[in-house]
Design an enzyme around this catalytic site. Sequence first.
Site, mmCIF file in Angstrom:
data_model
loop_
_atom_site.group_PDB
_atom_site.id
_atom_site.type_symbol
_atom_site.label_atom_id
_atom_site.label_comp_id
_atom_site.label_asym_id
_atom_site.label_seq_id
_atom_site.Cartn_x
_atom_site.Cartn_y
_atom_site.Cartn_z
ATOM 1 N N THR A 175 20.792 0.065 -1.799
ATOM 2 C CA THR A 175 20.840 -1.232 -1.107
ATOM 3 C C THR A 175 19.601 -1.410 -0.237
ATOM 4 O O THR A 175 19.039 -0.433 0.243
ATOM 5 C CB THR A 175 22.100 -1.253 -0.208
ATOM 6 O OG1 THR A 175 23.243 -1.262 -1.034
ATOM 7 C CG2 THR A 175 22.131 -2.434 0.735
ATOM 8 N N ILE A 204 33.868 -6.478 -4.418
ATOM 9 C CA ILE A 204 32.998 -6.958 -3.345
ATOM 10 C C ILE A 204 32.926 -5.874 -2.285
ATOM 11 O O ILE A 204 33.961 -5.355 -1.845
ATOM 12 C CB ILE A 204 33.539 -8.277 -2.754
ATOM 13 C CG1 ILE A 204 33.527 -9.372 -3.841
ATOM 14 C CG2 ILE A 204 32.709 -8.706 -1.543
ATOM 15 C CD1 ILE A 204 34.253 -10.643 -3.433
ATOM 16 N N HIS A 228 28.270 3.880 1.585
ATOM 17 C CA HIS A 228 29.540 3.711 0.881
ATOM 18 C C HIS A 228 30.266 2.472 1.397
ATOM 19 O O HIS A 228 30.844 2.472 2.492
ATOM 20 C CB HIS A 228 30.394 4.970 1.066
ATOM 21 C CG HIS A 228 31.641 4.945 0.265
ATOM 22 N ND1 HIS A 228 32.873 4.697 0.813
ATOM 23 C CD2 HIS A 228 31.843 5.103 -1.069
ATOM 24 C CE1 HIS A 228 33.795 4.724 -0.149
ATOM 25 N NE2 HIS A 228 33.197 4.976 -1.292
#
Length: 316
Positions: A175, A204, A228
């Site tokens: 990310t 999501i 996570h």
Amino acid sequence: MGLAMKPILIVHGGAGDIAQSRVQGKLDGVRLAVREGYRVLQHNGSALDAVEAAVVSMEKDENFNAGYGSVLNLAGEVEMEASIMSGENLDVGAVTLIKDFLHPISIAHKVLTDSPHSLIGGQGAKQFALDKGFPMVPQESLISENAQAALKEFLEKGGEFGKTEVGIAEDGVGTVGAVAIDINGHIAVATSTGGMTGKVVGRIGDTPQIGSGTYADDNIGGVSTTGHGESILKVCLAHSIIKLMESGVDAETATKEAVTAMTTRLKNTAGAITLSKDGDVGVYFSSKRMSWAYIEDEKLFYGIEQGEVLEENYVK
Ligand code: GLY
């Protein structure tokens, strides 16, 4: 009007069990992204435009799990999510389950500026993006070889989730996020992701959820998280760090305390980048690695290993 603030911009390229073979690409990518974002601040651009520019740079770069290079869900598809927040007035914009656009963060920014809503997902997000003139790209054009290899490995190993967003695949990626303060003292934060390898269709995570992946408040600071997702959202990690700073804890300590508390309680790892309203920096990760970089006072600081702080001159 008061004195101009010194601009500062920090980025991360994701926390996880990043393989040695991916380290250099990530370090190059975060250094490029932080320059792209900082340039906006140097031209007196807004913190919002700066964090978008930094994240756009990483969404284009297959070294990261965002935009092109996003990891794949169980159906072999890219499903991306992004959020952005302005600390000036607490405006937010977020999108989820995006499949057909290279830059989810730019769509999220458009949600912030042009929509009465905060978070738009799936078909509605696609329609919103089309209405706003964002060009669609073929879904296959977002799928990298590394992402395909990661899903293959995930499935071969039985489809068990690892401890981080990168799953168990050696070639997992991370990310991305950015936090900036502009010369007017306004803070903005942006975060973008492809989620986790092998996620169920429609899953999501934390990234589009304000308070989990992203938070900004001019009166306190800004935070972008990675790691996570199912753990991060249970503790509202970004907002937890903000609340610690609000109570007087410095940026570095707040970041470390909140990430450590999450990992201790939930046994999964994460990382975060933080700026206080005064420009103090916090970087911490409980995963093996997390790439990060920031520019302040003509110096570019960066790293990826635990405890590592590398430095180079920033030349405009
Ligand atoms: N932190 C990214 C995700 O789990 O979706």
